[in-house]
Design a protein around this motif. Structure first.
Motif, mmCIF file in Angstrom:
data_model
loop_
_atom_site.group_PDB
_atom_site.id
_atom_site.type_symbol
_atom_site.label_atom_id
_atom_site.label_comp_id
_atom_site.label_asym_id
_atom_site.label_seq_id
_atom_site.Cartn_x
_atom_site.Cartn_y
_atom_site.Cartn_z
ATOM 1 N N GLU A 610 33.752 8.925 16.654
ATOM 2 C CA GLU A 610 34.657 9.017 18.118
ATOM 3 C C GLU A 610 35.136 10.420 18.055
ATOM 4 O OE1 GLU A 610 35.112 4.566 20.405
ATOM 5 O OE2 GLU A 610 36.995 5.588 19.977
ATOM 6 N N TYR A 611 34.681 11.095 19.205
ATOM 7 C CA TYR A 611 35.658 12.589 19.205
ATOM 8 C C TYR A 611 36.822 12.300 20.703
ATOM 9 C CZ TYR A 611 36.694 17.510 20.456
ATOM 10 O OH TYR A 611 37.591 18.341 21.486
ATOM 11 N N THR A 612 37.664 12.411 20.713
ATOM 12 C CA THR A 612 38.373 12.328 21.987
ATOM 13 C C THR A 612 39.289 13.863 22.330
ATOM 14 O OG1 THR A 612 38.740 9.990 21.620
ATOM 15 C CG2 THR A 612 40.181 11.441 23.565
ATOM 16 N N GLU A 613 39.144 14.438 23.581
ATOM 17 C CA GLU A 613 39.801 15.249 24.201
ATOM 18 C C GLU A 613 40.962 14.302 25.213
ATOM 19 O OE1 GLU A 613 36.926 19.226 23.785
ATOM 20 O OE2 GLU A 613 37.165 18.022 25.166
ATOM 21 N N ASP A 614 42.058 14.486 25.616
ATOM 22 C CA ASP A 614 42.565 14.354 26.611
ATOM 23 C C ASP A 614 43.973 15.152 27.220
ATOM 24 O OD1 ASP A 614 43.851 12.177 28.256
ATOM 25 O OD2 ASP A 614 45.741 11.574 26.237
ATOM 26 N N GLU A 615 43.156 16.190 28.538
ATOM 27 C CA GLU A 615 44.299 17.043 28.757
ATOM 28 C C GLU A 615 44.723 16.556 30.082
ATOM 29 O OE1 GLU A 615 42.260 21.416 29.725
ATOM 30 O OE2 GLU A 615 41.145 19.992 29.958
ATOM 31 N N ASP A 616 46.110 17.248 30.415
ATOM 32 C CA ASP A 616 46.542 17.542 31.061
ATOM 33 C C ASP A 616 47.412 19.175 31.511
ATOM 34 O OD1 ASP A 616 47.501 14.419 31.391
ATOM 35 O OD2 ASP A 616 49.266 14.646 29.525
ATOM 36 N N ILE A 617 46.388 18.689 33.183
ATOM 37 C CA ILE A 617 46.558 20.040 34.103
ATOM 38 C C ILE A 617 47.277 19.849 34.969
ATOM 39 C CG2 ILE A 617 45.857 21.935 34.895
ATOM 40 C CD1 ILE A 617 43.048 21.104 33.579
ATOM 41 N N TRP A 618 48.613 20.558 35.519
ATOM 42 C CA TRP A 618 48.933 21.087 36.663
ATOM 43 C C TRP A 618 48.625 22.078 37.170
ATOM 44 C CZ3 TRP A 618 51.129 19.210 31.955
ATOM 45 C CH2 TRP A 618 52.036 17.756 31.225
ATOM 46 N N LEU A 619 49.139 21.351 38.431
ATOM 47 C CA LEU A 619 47.701 22.709 39.304
ATOM 48 C C LEU A 619 49.094 22.048 40.034
ATOM 49 C CD1 LEU A 619 44.930 21.131 40.035
ATOM 50 C CD2 LEU A 619 45.319 23.115 38.140
ATOM 51 N N VAL A 620 49.590 24.025 40.999
ATOM 52 C CA VAL A 620 50.414 24.015 41.224
ATOM 53 C C VAL A 620 50.624 24.494 42.926
ATOM 54 C CG1 VAL A 620 53.023 25.686 41.594
ATOM 55 C CG2 VAL A 620 52.546 24.680 39.454
ATOM 56 N N ASN A 621 50.939 24.497 43.558
ATOM 57 C CA ASN A 621 51.040 25.062 44.658
ATOM 58 C C ASN A 621 50.502 26.512 45.071
ATOM 59 O OD1 ASN A 621 49.817 25.796 47.793
ATOM 60 N ND2 ASN A 621 51.619 24.452 48.868
ATOM 61 N N GLY A 622 49.681 27.827 45.453
ATOM 62 C CA GLY A 622 49.840 28.958 44.964
ATOM 63 C C GLY A 622 49.755 30.060 43.819
ATOM 64 N N LEU A 623 49.533 29.189 42.917
ATOM 65 C CA LEU A 623 49.720 29.343 41.503
ATOM 66 C C LEU A 623 48.450 28.833 40.361
ATOM 67 C CD1 LEU A 623 53.901 28.921 40.423
ATOM 68 C CD2 LEU A 623 52.448 31.188 41.596
ATOM 69 N N GLY A 624 47.612 27.988 41.359
ATOM 70 C CA GLY A 624 47.019 27.229 40.028
ATOM 71 C C GLY A 624 47.568 26.312 39.310
ATOM 72 N N ILE A 625 46.828 26.678 37.416
ATOM 73 C CA ILE A 625 47.370 26.245 36.994
ATOM 74 C C ILE A 625 48.459 26.584 36.079
ATOM 75 C CG2 ILE A 625 46.643 25.538 34.081
ATOM 76 C CD1 ILE A 625 43.808 25.569 34.834
ATOM 77 N N ALA A 626 49.954 25.810 36.167
ATOM 78 C CA ALA A 626 50.828 25.951 35.838
ATOM 79 C C ALA A 626 51.319 25.582 34.515
ATOM 80 C CB ALA A 626 51.944 25.379 36.680
#
Length: 701
Positions: A610-626
């Motif tokens: 098994e290969y695993t990717e666990d990604e957390d992305i925070w998206l901010v209003n007016g700024l995109g990926i923070a």
């Protein structure tokens, strides 16, 4: 009826859409999916253009980049360890429909030449091998692991090239494309032509035979180096097991069961005076040390001194007939082992040995003579064995050419096709193919760029990745599906490249589920897909979750303040500076935010890796990926932080409106000519595995 779509580029290029079998097949079983529900979560929603970039605008975002080495070593440098994301609204990939496919595959004969003689050649290569240049005793190993090791030659091989004539017909055709693909799309550049050859063969083949001749230097598995002494009382004849008191009556000596072996009465000698066992004095101190190799003639694992004797004539050496203490080896010995060379069922002189797994028998040659007799106190110890070396053993046996030289022949046969005719088909260049999941529409060109210091070569390295996005209900990215190779595919870590292989077609892969163009708190989409490829069968499980959240990143617009004395004080570290620009980025908290978790598990069916990717992305209003936090894992390796991106600076310029799009439309580009666009820094399109803005390379662990 088949359809095709032209690719409107401003360059001469065609985009075509067809349906048929692909090289890979997928079976998808839907699982948790909230996109069809009218409301989910706490009711918070946000427009995708607000939380994940309006690609009509010029956007430039700077991130602090903590890669795997930075996270592990803690050596982050804010002046170097950054990643920049940019949009390019002046460039667009766009698809329009129209036309039909009737004439695309029609072939026109433009040239022919019959019964032409072609000079060709075939090369036959021998098998490769390495000769033994010499053997050396590994004194650096622990005593129990010391043995002879080879000094190998470089690879020895030969090849032979045979030139021959082949008579055939040449035919040259031209068409727009060769064959139509099925489910999916095809990008074609009508200004570029490529040729492909197809050979039509006679049933019989040409056959070529070559015999290569070599001299090989080898060490046979029955070599003296592999022999383990079986004559444990050193008398030159086979002996049965030593006597013992069999307390439990089972006929097997077992001290733990109470069996008694009396060293004084049962540990018998051999009736002959035994000289000291020879050893190699590594440090030259004149005495045997535990790490020094020796000749173990009595099988007890220790180097024994000479047996004591009464020196009746005072000459300092043992003379025949002088009294001596006939000692055993200090241990119970079973029946002596032997190799029955003549198959007579008995251990004859010359057979009192067995063959071990390693060449761990220290070779000692008694070929130094004194007064016509072997000098047993000063034999030749073969720490290094060269071709041609011979050995005379303690018992007078002679072994010649320890490293043997033999004549070796290697016969190779190769059949090659007898070509009857050669057809050359010239077609337009196919730039890219995409699977049926490629839904068309406008694709926006964006790019990430970062750099690092190549410490081995002391040079700055610049890396980049194109991210081709499309918004069509959901947010898609154009990617080439990638998978890891099976265990054992690579011979060495440096052959792995980035650890993945890629399909030769592209798909529009969902990056964010935004039903109705909205991010929604509580959104959950789970998919489980089985992919059959030419390499292996993989199961790909994905779960994408969306939740309202807040995030802290070093992106405070005002990095400092002016105190009552007129000094500029930095928020990050309270440093006093001359201008705000000198202040380090300071943390700020954004509350109008969605956190998107993308959890991917790729399992190779069969071996279960098994290969695993666990990604957390925070998206901010007016700024995109923070903030973008990626963790990866591998069978046997728990998930670990692979890369973290934290926004430091965001800049956006409104650059596109209806009037400008009418009078100055975006430049249409294609994937194989991106390197011709100065506005894109003349960077060619390359295929890599990415997760969000992270380039993913499997660590060699």
């Amino acid at each position: 009826m088949k359809k095709f779509l032209t690719f409107s580029l401003g360059l001469s290029m065609v985009f075509m859409f067809f349906r048929c079998e692909k090289s890979s097949t997928a079976t998808v079983n839907g699982m948790v999916n909230t996109t069809g529900e009218s409301s989910v979560g706490n009711g918070k929603v946000g427009n995708s253009d607000d939380y994940f970039y309006n690609f009509e605008n010029q956007i430039n975002v700077k991130f602090n980049r903590y890669d795997y080495n930075t996270l592990r070593l803690g050596n982050f440098d804010p002046s170097i360890d950054t990643l920049n994301f940019r949009t390019f609204p002046d460039f667009l990939l766009q698809i329009d429909t129209g036309g039909n496919t009737d004439d695309w595959t029609h072939r026109d004969l433009v040239y022919e030449r019959l019964d032409t003689t072609r000079i060709d050649s075939v090369t036959l290569s021998s098998s490769q091998f390495k000769n033994i240049n010499s053997m050396f005793w590994d004194l650096s190993a622990n005593p129990e692991f010391q043995r002879y090791k080879p000094t190998p030659s470089s690879w020895v091989y030969s090849d032979s090239t045979i030139v021959y004539e082949d008579t055939l017909d040449y035919l040259n055709y031209r068409s727009v494309i060769d064959t139509l693909i099925g489910d999916g799309v095809m990008f074609i550049d009508t200004t570029e032509w490529v040729s492909q050859e197809q050979s039509f063969l006679n049933q019989e083949k040409f056959q070529f035979d070559v015999t290569f001749h070599f001299v090989r230097r080898i060490l046979n598995t029955d070599s003296l180096m592999f022999r383990i002494n079986g004559d444990c009382n050193d008398n030159g004849v086979w002996d049965d097991q030593e006597h013992f008191t069999d307390v439990d009556g089972d006929g097997i000596y077992n001290s733990a069961a109470g069996d008694i072996f009396d060293l004084d009465t049962d540990d018998t000698g051999n009736g002959s005076w035994d000289r000291a066992e020879i050893y190699y004095d590594t440090n030259g101190n004149g005495s045997w040390d535990l790490n020094e190799p020796f000749e173990d003639r009595n099988c007890n694992g220790f180097r024994d001194a000479a047996e004591s004797f009464t020196d009746q004539n005072g000459n300092g050496t043992y003379d025949e007939g002088e009294p001596f203490v006939d000692e055993g080896n200090g241990m119970w010995d079973g029946a002596e082992q032997y190799t029955d060379l003549n198959q007579n069922g008995a251990g004859d002189p010359g057979e009192l040995y067995i063959i071990g797994q390693m060449p761990s028998n220290l070779l000692i040659s008694y070929d130094n003579y004194f007064d016509g007799e072997p000098n047993y106190s000063d034999p030749r110890i073969l720490i290094d064995v060269e071709p041609g070396d011979s050995v005379i053993t303690y018992w007078g046996e002679t072994f010649r050419n320890i490293i043997e030289e033999i004549e070796y022949t290697d016969s190779k046969t190769r059949q090659v096709d007898d070509v009857d005719s050669l057809v050359v088909l010239t077609t337009n260049q196919i730039i890219e193919t995409a699977s049926e999941q490629f839904a068309g529409g406008s694709h926006y060109v964006t790019k990430t760029q970062y750099g690092y210091l190549d410490q081995a070569n002391n040079i700055d390295v610049r890396e980049y990745d194109y991210h081709i996005y499309k918004k069509d209900g959901n947010i898609y990215e154009l990617v080439h599906p990638s998978y890891f190779y099976p265990a054992g595919y690579y011979f060495a870590p440096d052959e792995r490249e980035d650890g993945f292989w890629y399909e030769d077609y592209a798909v529009d892969q969902v990056q964010f589920y935004t039903p109705g163009g909205l991010f929604r708190d509580g959104e959950r989409v789970e998919t489980d897909t089985t992919i059959t490829t030419s390499v292996a069968v993989y199961n790909v499980h994905r779960l994408i979750s969306v939740d309202a959240d807040s995030v802290v990143v070093p992106a405070k617009k005002m990095r400092g303040y002016t105190d009552e004395n007129g000094d500029i004080i930095c928020y990050a570290n309270n440093a006093v500076v001359q201008t705000m620009n000198e202040c380090e980025p300071a943390d700020t908290t954004f509350y109008d935010c969605f956190k998107v978790n993308r959890h991917t598990v790729i399992t190779m069916i069969g071996n279960g890796i098994e290969y695993t990717e666990d990604e957390d992305i925070w998206l901010v209003n007016g700024l995109g990926i923070a903030k973008d936090d990626l963790r990866v894992g591998w069978t046997g390796i728990d998930e670990f932080d692979y890369s973290i991106l934290e926004m430091v600076d965001f800049r956006e310029v409104t650059s596109r409106n209806l009037m400008r799009n009418y009078f100055d439309p975006p430049t249409a580009v294609n994937l194989n000519t991106l390197q011709e666009q100065p506005g894109l820094n003349n960077d060619p399109y390359e295929v890599h595995r990415t997760a969000g803005f992270h380039r993913v390379v499997l660590p060699n662990r």
